[in-house]
Design an enzyme around this catalytic site. Structure first.
Site, PDB file in Angstrom:
ATOM      1  N   CYS A 266       0.840  -1.215   0.000  1.00 52.36           N
ATOM      2  CA  CYS A 266       0.000   0.000   0.000  1.00 52.36           C
ATOM      3  C   CYS A 266       0.865   1.250   0.000  1.00 52.36           C
ATOM      4  O   CYS A 266       0.924   1.988  -0.973  1.00 52.36           O
ATOM      5  CB  CYS A 266      -0.900   0.013   1.238  1.00 52.36           C
ATOM      6  SG  CYS A 266      -1.909  -1.437   1.413  1.00 52.36           S
TER       7      CYS A 266
HETATM    8  N1  SAJ Z   1       6.386   2.261   8.843  1.00 49.05           N
HETATM    9  C1  SAJ Z   1       7.412   3.046   9.368  1.00 49.05           C
HETATM   10  N2  SAJ Z   1       7.093   3.941  10.356  1.00 49.05           N
HETATM   11  C2  SAJ Z   1       5.812   4.083  10.822  1.00 49.05           C
HETATM   12  C3  SAJ Z   1       4.792   3.267  10.275  1.00 49.05           C
HETATM   13  C4  SAJ Z   1       5.102   2.372   9.284  1.00 49.05           C
HETATM   14  O1  SAJ Z   1       8.574   2.945   8.964  1.00 49.05           O
HETATM   15  O2  SAJ Z   1       5.602   4.887  11.725  1.00 49.05           O
HETATM   16  C5  SAJ Z   1       6.714   1.329   7.772  1.00 49.05           C
HETATM   17  C6  SAJ Z   1       6.383  -0.096   8.134  1.00 49.05           C
HETATM   18  O3  SAJ Z   1       7.481  -0.733   8.745  1.00 49.05           O
HETATM   19  C7  SAJ Z   1       6.051  -0.715   6.781  1.00 49.05           C
HETATM   20  C8  SAJ Z   1       5.498   0.461   5.987  1.00 49.05           C
HETATM   21  O4  SAJ Z   1       5.910   1.642   6.664  1.00 49.05           O
HETATM   22  O5  SAJ Z   1       7.206  -1.206   6.157  1.00 49.05           O
HETATM   23  C9  SAJ Z   1       3.985   0.469   5.881  1.00 49.05           C
HETATM   24  O6  SAJ Z   1       3.513   0.262   7.174  1.00 49.05           O
HETATM   25  P1  SAJ Z   1       1.974   0.618   7.587  1.00 49.05           P
HETATM   26  O7  SAJ Z   1       1.939   0.656   9.090  1.00 49.05           O
HETATM   27  O8  SAJ Z   1       1.506   1.789   6.852  1.00 49.05           O
HETATM   28  O9  SAJ Z   1       1.184  -0.687   7.205  1.00 49.05           O
HETATM   29  P2  SAJ Z   1       0.542  -1.100   5.830  1.00 49.05           P
HETATM   30  O10 SAJ Z   1       1.427  -0.916   4.667  1.00 49.05           O
HETATM   31  O11 SAJ Z   1      -0.012  -2.456   6.067  1.00 49.05           O
HETATM   32  O12 SAJ Z   1      -0.627  -0.053   5.642  1.00 49.05           O
HETATM   33  C10 SAJ Z   1      -1.924  -0.450   5.894  1.00 49.05           C
HETATM   34  C11 SAJ Z   1      -2.769   0.519   5.107  1.00 49.05           C
HETATM   35  N3  SAJ Z   1      -4.103   0.010   4.985  1.00 49.05           N
HETATM   36  C12 SAJ Z   1      -4.722   0.178   3.802  1.00 49.05           C
HETATM   37  O13 SAJ Z   1      -4.185   0.671   2.829  1.00 49.05           O
HETATM   38  C13 SAJ Z   1      -6.112  -0.276   3.733  1.00 49.05           C
HETATM   39  C14 SAJ Z   1      -2.834   1.859   5.797  1.00 49.05           C
HETATM   40  O14 SAJ Z   1      -3.884   2.648   5.218  1.00 49.05           O
HETATM   41  C15 SAJ Z   1      -3.120   1.701   7.257  1.00 49.05           C
HETATM   42  O15 SAJ Z   1      -3.196   2.990   7.862  1.00 49.05           O
HETATM   43  C16 SAJ Z   1      -1.992   0.915   7.857  1.00 49.05           C
HETATM   44  O16 SAJ Z   1      -2.126  -0.415   7.297  1.00 49.05           O
HETATM   45  C17 SAJ Z   1      -2.085   0.846   9.358  1.00 49.05           C
HETATM   46  O17 SAJ Z   1      -2.608   1.819   9.954  1.00 49.05           O
HETATM   47  O18 SAJ Z   1      -1.551  -0.119   9.928  1.00 49.05           O
END
Ligand code: SAJ
Length: 422
Positions: A266
């Site tokens: 995403c």
């Molecule tokens: N990450 C960081 N720092 C942060 C948060 C995330 O480096 O503070 C990294 C994570 O390690 C990962 C990437 O970013 O590699 C993405 O992480 P994410 O927490 O955004 O998780 P995702 O990719 O699974 O995003 C999903 C998304 N859901 C949908 O698209 C429906 C996002 O909209 C959600 O907000 C997110 O999950 C969530 O909140 O967990």
């Protein structure tokens, strides 16, 4: 379409969005048809076997047994559905451009079976305009029906976060926007039968852009703290302490953490759907591009941190060093490693002459390797890339020689000269 359709919804795409969506409708007492081209997946679903982490067999099987969920590869069955919800993947091509081939393929299969008064909703994350400019023409040309007059057409972006338990498909508010008020209303009514809260917007474009804003917001804010982490390294300030302190502000601040880069299907991908479309309007989405540069640079910055740690902590160079990457999934406690920054980091370290292995209980095979046993003493350096909660970080620090921690996972177990943090 018959007066009382056999199915309330037909979900196209038996993936991490489609299967929970169909189950949510079935658990609300609706009848759901799941359609996918993969016959093995369809056969398993009809046996009550789920391939989706968020849906257990125990949850799926009763719904299949009582006929609330039927799976098929046959688009003819879709004629018997009141609403058709399209939830297929929208990746980027090798040239980092939107790849809508799955949506187009589904549209071409749907068009010949489309019935009057059906409600078609696109759930896939995509650029604003896709529903009207791509999906609508294929459906109209292939069916002879007119969107808005003969069938309803809307967009409602999926908001599934695999592995999350506090917010589910049922409890996460759903945004819905139709090509006309009747489409918006009827699509919203479809979702209101199974989902707690539905928020209507005036067009599919607004719905498409809503989802992109949600994920661009994350990519940009993660890039902000990643840039700060690089500056803190030079200023000798602990970025984790600063981020934690800022998070005590009860208003006007949302906390994000620095890391080795951006993974998943995403956040690293969705923003570039908007970048691509914005060019049509002579507009450069500079925040998205800059965030992409900063986030894509993190594996390179982490490679330099490992080099510093080996140099200062073990008087060793990266070349010839035995390095263990701890955790390769794109985020903790899941096995998905799509777009994981670990892959880039492994390649950079290998190019620098290191002997690289990895250990991840959730990922048995990765980048041509199999997960090595976790024997900290065996390695010159252990780099914590994904902080699975199952790891014993105190034991790791005790037994390891040089630990480079990109996730602040060793907080409280720091040992000078042994643990190096982002
Ligand atoms: N990450 C960081 N720092 C942060 C948060 C995330 O480096 O503070 C990294 C994570 O390690 C990962 C990437 O970013 O590699 C993405 O992480 P994410 O927490 O955004 O998780 P995702 O990719 O699974 O995003 C999903 C998304 N859901 C949908 O698209 C429906 C996002 O909209 C959600 O907000 C997110 O999950 C969530 O909140 O967990």
């Amino acid at each position: 379409m018959s007066a009382t359709p056999l199915y309330d919804v037909a979900v196209i795409g038996a993936g991490y969005v489609g299967v929970p969506l169909a189950v949510t409708f079935a658990e609300a007492g609706q009848r759901a048809l799941v359609v996918d081209v993969r016959s093995d997946t369809i056969d398993a679903l009809n046996r009550g076997e789920s391939h989706i982490e968020d849906v257990s067999n125990e949850r799926l099987a009763p719904l299949v047994t009582n006929g609330r969920i039927v799976a098929t590869t046959d688009y003819e069955q879709v004629k018997q559905a009141h609403a058709i919800l399209i939830a297929v993947g929208t990746p980027l091509s090798k040239q980092r451009e939107p790849d809508l081939s799955a949506i187009e393929a589904v549209a071409r299969s749907l068009a010949p079976v489309l019935q009057r008064d059906q409600v078609v909703v696109l759930e896939s994350t995509t650029w604003p305009g896709t529903t009207r400019e791509v999906l609508q023409p294929i459906l109209e040309q292939g069916s002879g029906l007119k969107a808005g007059e003969d069938f309803r057409l809307a967009m409602s972006p999926e908001r599934v976060d695999p592995g999350r338990e506090d917010w589910t498909t049922k409890t996460t508010p759903k945004v819905v926007g139709g090509i006309d008020p009747a489409s918006t209303k009827q699509a919203a009514d479809v979702y209101r039968a199974a989902i707690d809260a539905v928020h209507e917007v005036s067009t599919p474009d607004a719905a498409e852009l809503t989802k992109l804003l949600e994920n661009i917001y994350r990519a940009v804010n993660i890039a902000l703290v990643n840039e700060l982490a690089q500056l803190c390294d030079r200023m000798e300030i602990d970025v984790w302490e600063v981020v934690e302190a800022a998070a005590t502000k009860p208003f006007g601040f949302a906390s994000f953490k620095p890391g080795p880069g951006l993974g998943g299907h995403c956040i690293p991908i969705d923003p570039f759907y908007l970048t691509w479309k914005a060019r049509e309007y002579d507009f450069s989405t500079r925040f998205i591009e800059l965030a992409g540069e900063v986030n894509n640079n993190m594996p390179y910055f982490c490679r330099s941190l490992i080099s510093q740690a080996l140099n200062h902590g073990a008087r060793k160079s990266v070349a010839g060093a035995k390095i263990l990457i701890l955790g390769v999934a794109y985020k903790p406690d899941i096995g998905d490693y799509r777009e994981s920054p670990a892959e880039k980091l492994v390649h950079l370290l290998r190019n620098a002459g290191a002997d690289v292995s990895y250990h991840d209980p959730f990922v048995p095979e990765f980048d041509g390797m199999t997960s090595s046993p976790l024997e900290p003493e065996q390695y010159d350096c252990i780099a914590i890339v994904t902080n699975h909660s199952s790891f014993d970080y105190a034991d790791l620090v005790r037994r390891g020689k040089v630990i480079v921690d990109f996730r602040n996972a060793t907080k409280g177990h720091e040992v000078d000269g042994k643990v190096w943090k982002l």
